[in-house]
Design an enzyme around this catalytic site. Structure first.
Site, mmCIF file in Angstrom:
data_model
loop_
_atom_site.group_PDB
_atom_site.id
_atom_site.type_symbol
_atom_site.label_atom_id
_atom_site.label_comp_id
_atom_site.label_asym_id
_atom_site.label_seq_id
_atom_site.Cartn_x
_atom_site.Cartn_y
_atom_site.Cartn_z
ATOM 1 N N CYS A 99 0.681 -1.015 0.107
ATOM 2 C CA CYS A 99 0.023 -0.336 0.171
ATOM 3 C C CYS A 99 0.535 2.182 -0.199
ATOM 4 O O CYS A 99 1.375 1.795 1.089
ATOM 5 C CB CYS A 99 -0.769 0.310 0.929
ATOM 6 S SG CYS A 99 -1.656 1.434 1.865
ATOM 7 N N CYS A 152 -1.424 5.033 2.228
ATOM 8 C CA CYS A 152 -0.406 4.223 4.003
ATOM 9 C C CYS A 152 -0.396 3.039 4.122
ATOM 10 O O CYS A 152 0.948 2.449 4.225
ATOM 11 C CB CYS A 152 -2.641 4.756 4.049
ATOM 12 S SG CYS A 152 -3.567 4.195 3.397
ATOM 13 N N SER A 153 -1.001 1.834 4.209
ATOM 14 C CA SER A 153 -0.329 0.892 5.193
ATOM 15 C C SER A 153 -1.487 -0.224 5.062
ATOM 16 O O SER A 153 -1.946 -0.995 6.297
ATOM 17 C CB SER A 153 0.016 0.789 6.216
ATOM 18 O OG SER A 153 -0.626 1.607 7.180
ATOM 19 N N CYS A 154 -2.382 0.106 3.837
ATOM 20 C CA CYS A 154 -3.777 -1.240 3.784
ATOM 21 C C CYS A 154 -3.186 -2.438 4.225
ATOM 22 O O CYS A 154 -2.342 -2.617 2.665
ATOM 23 C CB CYS A 154 -5.099 -1.111 2.539
ATOM 24 S SG CYS A 154 -5.096 0.611 2.510
#
Lengths: 193, 97, 102
Positions: free
Chosen positions: A98, A101-103
């Site tokens: 991702c 962000c950090s999905c």
């Protein structure tokens, strides 16, 4: 000073006390939520992978709708983003990142690992994935295998269904699940016996 | 609506330049052509959700890009698969905005 | 590529300055602080007080140097506090008083 620049631990304590005083949250609720979140782990995704390896009909359902396939195994998906499953094959190797962000497919893999959230992983995975995998994880994707990088930018969460390794003929689901690691389901590593 | 297999172009727009926004289209594919793999369904527009504004449902597509079209690092036929909202896509052949 | 100069600072895909930076692949366990912030975010979402997109907006609003200096969950608590004030769930005056009292 901008109040948001307050030390993070103090900020959390203050926000929590205010919310508790206003009756918006309670300590018990926070504890309960922490416990239920801690309970999700990559063991759940590993069970799905193992089942897909031994049950061709389940594999089809899992590729069609990851959320339903997870629920079939008793994994709680209510309130979670839809889960998509990417099948790696002898021709294609999938890698999930991702960049914005950090999905992460938390419902089936638990908290995202530290490296997944790092700026260098987010930057390098889309641009030079082969070099990234080889230098950091010693995962060498052969030249005749296509690398497909999946940038998880929006409302889905993605997990990889890796290739079943050779040497596992006749293994049952539980034994197979035991060799599937977190990184295998993101595509930084591949399952090995 | 776009169909699977259709060639699309990601709009070459940069709303970041004009004020606070929340965009889910990575910078590196803007202005590039890709191929629609499938529609993933409709989701509330994150650009509005991020500011607690009423958010319309918008179609979300999985779009494939050839890596070689983006960066020159090895293996140009490797690919990228990215979720992109329909309002960021335009049919190829149409004038750029 | 000149497009790279137009990106927002959190939009990290392929960004040149990170291409030679190693990835720390060692496991790092979460702290109690990390887990509490994570739980708090989920509860606020469940209570319809903050969407995940609002969380992200608040994170993206952190200036670039701070964004990279702060750990993952330190960014989150900052965004959560920001959003709660934007929505008037808590006020800055209340938060200041609470911080001074603590």
């Amino acid at each position: 000073m901008n109040i948001l620049e307050t030390d993070s631990e103090r900020l959390l304590t203050a926000v929590r006390s205010l919310l508790e005083r206003k009756g918006i949250i309670s300590t018990a609720e926070v504890m309960e939520r922490m416990a239920s979140t801690d309970a999700a782990s990559s063991g759940q995704g590993a069970r799905m992978v193992a089942k897909a390896w031994v049950d061709p009909a389940y594999r089809v359902r899992m590729l069609e709708d990851g959320t339903k396939a997870a629920e079939e195994l008793g994994i709680v998906m209510r309130g979670m983003p839809p889960l998509g499953v990417l099948e790696s094959t002898p021709e294609v190797h999938n890698l999930v990142v991702c960049t914005l962000c950090s999905c992460y497919p938390r419902a089936v893999l638990g908290y995202p690992p530290f490296w997944y959230k790092s700026a260098s992983f987010r930057a390098r995975a889309v641009r030079d994935p082969r070099e990234l995998l080889a230098s950091e994880w010693k995962t060498v994707v052969p030249d005749d295998v296509k690398v497909r990088v999946v940038d998880s930018t929006a409302d889905y969460r993605w997990m990889v269904l890796p290739v079943r390794p050779a040497g596992t003929d006749g293994w049952d689901e539980e034994r197979l699940a035991g060799i599937v690691r977190e990184g295998d389901m993101i595509g930084v590593t591949v399952p090995a016996v | 609506m776009f169909l699977a297999g259709e060639t699309v172009r990601v709009k070459d727009q940069w709303p970041e330049a004009t004020g606070p926004v929340h965009i889910r289209t990575p910078w590196y594919v803007r202005g590039l052509e890709g191929e629609v793999v499938r529609c993933l369904g409709e989701f509330s527009n994150p650009e509005d959700l991020a500011f607690a504004r009423p958010a319309e449902k918008r179609p979300l597509y999985h779009v494939r890009f050839l890596k070689g079209a983006i960066w020159s690092e090895a293996k140009p036929d490797d690919e990228l698969l990215i979720e992109i909202f329909g309002h960021w896509l335009e049919p190829v052949g149409q004038e750029r905005p | 590529m000149d497009k790279e100069t137009k990106r927002a600072h959190h939009d990290l895909g392929g960004v040149s300055k990170f291409m030679c930076e190693p990835v720390d692949i060692e496991p790092h366990g979460l702290t109690a602080f990390d887990r509490e912030v994570d739980a708090l975010r989920q509860m606020l979402a469940a209570k319809k007080l903050m969407t995940v997109d609002e969380l992200r907006r608040g994170i993206e609003a952190i200036p670039e140097a701070e964004y990279h200096r702060l750990s993952y969950y330190r960014r989150w608590i900052r965004s959560i506090a920001d959003n709660l004030m934007v929505h008037g769930v808590i006020t800055e005056t209340e938060l200041r008083a609470e911080l001074e009292g603590s």
